[in-house]
Design a protein around this motif. Sequence first.
Motif, PDB file in Angstrom:
ATOM      1  N   TYR A 116      -0.544   8.560   8.725  1.00  0.00           N
ATOM      2  CA  TYR A 116      -0.851   8.705   7.307  1.00  0.00           C
ATOM      3  C   TYR A 116      -2.334   8.961   7.107  1.00  0.00           C
ATOM      4  O   TYR A 116      -3.177   8.285   7.680  1.00  0.00           O
ATOM      5  CB  TYR A 116      -0.373   7.480   6.530  1.00  0.00           C
ATOM      6  CG  TYR A 116       1.134   7.442   6.441  1.00  0.00           C
ATOM      7  CD1 TYR A 116       1.899   6.931   7.497  1.00  0.00           C
ATOM      8  CD2 TYR A 116       1.810   7.957   5.336  1.00  0.00           C
ATOM      9  CE1 TYR A 116       3.277   6.937   7.441  1.00  0.00           C
ATOM     10  CE2 TYR A 116       3.188   7.951   5.277  1.00  0.00           C
ATOM     11  CZ  TYR A 116       3.921   7.447   6.329  1.00  0.00           C
ATOM     12  OH  TYR A 116       5.293   7.458   6.275  1.00  0.00           O
ATOM     13  N   ASP A 117      -2.617   9.958   6.272  1.00  0.00           N
ATOM     14  CA  ASP A 117      -3.986  10.429   6.111  1.00  0.00           C
ATOM     15  C   ASP A 117      -4.723   9.771   4.951  1.00  0.00           C
ATOM     16  O   ASP A 117      -5.950   9.658   4.987  1.00  0.00           O
ATOM     17  CB  ASP A 117      -3.958  11.953   5.868  1.00  0.00           C
ATOM     18  CG  ASP A 117      -3.199  12.684   6.959  1.00  0.00           C
ATOM     19  OD1 ASP A 117      -2.070  13.138   6.686  1.00  0.00           O
ATOM     20  OD2 ASP A 117      -3.727  12.780   8.065  1.00  0.00           O
ATOM     21  N   TYR A 118      -4.013   9.411   3.926  1.00  0.00           N
ATOM     22  CA  TYR A 118      -4.636   8.859   2.720  1.00  0.00           C
ATOM     23  C   TYR A 118      -3.934   7.565   2.338  1.00  0.00           C
ATOM     24  O   TYR A 118      -2.705   7.453   2.440  1.00  0.00           O
ATOM     25  CB  TYR A 118      -4.547   9.859   1.562  1.00  0.00           C
ATOM     26  CG  TYR A 118      -5.138  11.214   1.884  1.00  0.00           C
ATOM     27  CD1 TYR A 118      -4.322  12.282   2.231  1.00  0.00           C
ATOM     28  CD2 TYR A 118      -6.518  11.416   1.864  1.00  0.00           C
ATOM     29  CE1 TYR A 118      -4.851  13.514   2.550  1.00  0.00           C
ATOM     30  CE2 TYR A 118      -7.047  12.649   2.185  1.00  0.00           C
ATOM     31  CZ  TYR A 118      -6.215  13.690   2.527  1.00  0.00           C
ATOM     32  OH  TYR A 118      -6.754  14.914   2.847  1.00  0.00           O
ATOM     33  N   TRP A 119      -4.730   6.610   1.873  1.00  0.00           N
ATOM     34  CA  TRP A 119      -4.210   5.293   1.517  1.00  0.00           C
ATOM     35  C   TRP A 119      -4.687   4.901   0.132  1.00  0.00           C
ATOM     36  O   TRP A 119      -5.841   5.162  -0.233  1.00  0.00           O
ATOM     37  CB  TRP A 119      -4.683   4.251   2.534  1.00  0.00           C
ATOM     38  CG  TRP A 119      -4.064   4.425   3.880  1.00  0.00           C
ATOM     39  CD1 TRP A 119      -4.439   5.292   4.857  1.00  0.00           C
ATOM     40  CD2 TRP A 119      -2.928   3.719   4.393  1.00  0.00           C
ATOM     41  NE1 TRP A 119      -3.606   5.174   5.955  1.00  0.00           N
ATOM     42  CE2 TRP A 119      -2.678   4.199   5.690  1.00  0.00           C
ATOM     43  CE3 TRP A 119      -2.096   2.718   3.876  1.00  0.00           C
ATOM     44  CZ2 TRP A 119      -1.635   3.726   6.469  1.00  0.00           C
ATOM     45  CZ3 TRP A 119      -1.073   2.236   4.655  1.00  0.00           C
ATOM     46  CH2 TRP A 119      -0.843   2.741   5.943  1.00  0.00           C
ATOM     47  N   GLY A 120      -3.802   4.236  -0.597  1.00  0.00           N
ATOM     48  CA  GLY A 120      -4.184   3.625  -1.863  1.00  0.00           C
ATOM     49  C   GLY A 120      -4.799   2.261  -1.617  1.00  0.00           C
ATOM     50  O   GLY A 120      -4.857   1.774  -0.482  1.00  0.00           O
ATOM     51  N   GLN A 121      -5.225   1.631  -2.685  1.00  0.00           N
ATOM     52  CA  GLN A 121      -5.979   0.383  -2.576  1.00  0.00           C
ATOM     53  C   GLN A 121      -5.094  -0.844  -2.446  1.00  0.00           C
ATOM     54  O   GLN A 121      -5.578  -1.914  -2.127  1.00  0.00           O
ATOM     55  CB  GLN A 121      -6.900   0.210  -3.797  1.00  0.00           C
ATOM     56  CG  GLN A 121      -6.260  -0.421  -5.016  1.00  0.00           C
ATOM     57  CD  GLN A 121      -5.270   0.479  -5.717  1.00  0.00           C
ATOM     58  OE1 GLN A 121      -5.005   1.605  -5.324  1.00  0.00           O
ATOM     59  NE2 GLN A 121      -4.671  -0.030  -6.782  1.00  0.00           N
ATOM     60  N   GLY A 122      -3.808  -0.732  -2.668  1.00  0.00           N
ATOM     61  CA  GLY A 122      -2.904  -1.867  -2.532  1.00  0.00           C
ATOM     62  C   GLY A 122      -2.657  -2.590  -3.834  1.00  0.00           C
ATOM     63  O   GLY A 122      -3.525  -2.662  -4.712  1.00  0.00           O
ATOM     64  N   THR A 123      -1.456  -3.126  -3.945  1.00  0.00           N
ATOM     65  CA  THR A 123      -1.102  -3.943  -5.100  1.00  0.00           C
ATOM     66  C   THR A 123      -0.381  -5.179  -4.588  1.00  0.00           C
ATOM     67  O   THR A 123       0.470  -5.099  -3.702  1.00  0.00           O
ATOM     68  CB  THR A 123      -0.239  -3.130  -6.107  1.00  0.00           C
ATOM     69  OG1 THR A 123       0.005  -3.893  -7.272  1.00  0.00           O
ATOM     70  CG2 THR A 123       1.081  -2.668  -5.494  1.00  0.00           C
ATOM     71  N   LEU A 124      -0.722  -6.345  -5.125  1.00  0.00           N
ATOM     72  CA  LEU A 124      -0.249  -7.613  -4.602  1.00  0.00           C
ATOM     73  C   LEU A 124       1.088  -8.004  -5.218  1.00  0.00           C
ATOM     74  O   LEU A 124       1.238  -8.026  -6.439  1.00  0.00           O
ATOM     75  CB  LEU A 124      -1.275  -8.702  -4.857  1.00  0.00           C
ATOM     76  CG  LEU A 124      -0.898 -10.123  -4.426  1.00  0.00           C
ATOM     77  CD1 LEU A 124      -0.702 -10.201  -2.921  1.00  0.00           C
ATOM     78  CD2 LEU A 124      -1.972 -11.115  -4.879  1.00  0.00           C
ATOM     79  N   VAL A 125       2.032  -8.340  -4.355  1.00  0.00           N
ATOM     80  CA  VAL A 125       3.324  -8.880  -4.768  1.00  0.00           C
ATOM     81  C   VAL A 125       3.431 -10.305  -4.251  1.00  0.00           C
ATOM     82  O   VAL A 125       3.264 -10.547  -3.057  1.00  0.00           O
ATOM     83  CB  VAL A 125       4.479  -8.017  -4.214  1.00  0.00           C
ATOM     84  CG1 VAL A 125       5.825  -8.674  -4.487  1.00  0.00           C
ATOM     85  CG2 VAL A 125       4.438  -6.616  -4.819  1.00  0.00           C
ATOM     86  N   TYR A 154       0.842  -1.193   0.000  1.00  0.00           N
ATOM     87  CA  TYR A 154       0.000   0.000   0.000  1.00  0.00           C
ATOM     88  C   TYR A 154       0.881   1.248   0.000  1.00  0.00           C
ATOM     89  O   TYR A 154       1.902   1.282   0.703  1.00  0.00           O
ATOM     90  CB  TYR A 154      -0.878   0.043   1.243  1.00  0.00           C
ATOM     91  CG  TYR A 154      -1.837  -1.094   1.399  1.00  0.00           C
ATOM     92  CD1 TYR A 154      -1.466  -2.274   2.037  1.00  0.00           C
ATOM     93  CD2 TYR A 154      -3.145  -0.990   0.919  1.00  0.00           C
ATOM     94  CE1 TYR A 154      -2.343  -3.326   2.193  1.00  0.00           C
ATOM     95  CE2 TYR A 154      -4.041  -2.033   1.071  1.00  0.00           C
ATOM     96  CZ  TYR A 154      -3.637  -3.193   1.712  1.00  0.00           C
ATOM     97  OH  TYR A 154      -4.523  -4.224   1.858  1.00  0.00           O
ATOM     98  N   CYS A 155       0.462   2.255  -0.732  1.00  0.00           N
ATOM     99  CA  CYS A 155       1.102   3.553  -0.563  1.00  0.00           C
ATOM    100  C   CYS A 155       0.168   4.446   0.243  1.00  0.00           C
ATOM    101  O   CYS A 155      -1.055   4.280   0.226  1.00  0.00           O
ATOM    102  CB  CYS A 155       1.469   4.194  -1.898  1.00  0.00           C
ATOM    103  SG  CYS A 155       0.107   4.561  -2.998  1.00  0.00           S
ATOM    104  N   ALA A 156       0.762   5.363   0.970  1.00  0.00           N
ATOM    105  CA  ALA A 156      -0.004   6.245   1.848  1.00  0.00           C
ATOM    106  C   ALA A 156       0.661   7.619   1.866  1.00  0.00           C
ATOM    107  O   ALA A 156       1.868   7.741   1.633  1.00  0.00           O
ATOM    108  CB  ALA A 156      -0.063   5.662   3.252  1.00  0.00           C
TER     109      ALA A 156
END
Length: 121
Positions: free
Chosen positions: A108-117, A92-94
């Motif tokens: 962290y105030d905002y989060w992305g939806q995530g990407t699977l590795v 996740y990026c935030a």
Amino acid sequence: QLQASGGGSVQAGGSLRLSCVASGSDFDYYAIGWFRQAPGKEREMVSCISSSHSTGYADSVKGRFTISRDDARNTAHLQIDSLKPEDTGVYYCAANRYGRTSSGKSEYDYWGQGTLVTVSS
């Protein structure tokens, strides 16, 4: 809003480049963090970059992960090299409006939806 991408399935020793694109303005004021959540484990910070481009890394990824940002494109990247099976997880990026590096999820105030590795041995 943050959009993470770039995950995939790779063999151990391989590389991936994750991207995080932000919409909106003032991207350069925010610190960006990359977090990883492995199956059954807590989400943990793996790398972060401040608004002044100072960087931080978890001990487990030092020397293998490189974080960068391109403020003109509202984008941050995480280059992951020498992948190990234990790197498997959702990344996740935030964004942190204080602009400073931090390993704390609550900052962290905002989060992305995530990407699977997924890394296979």
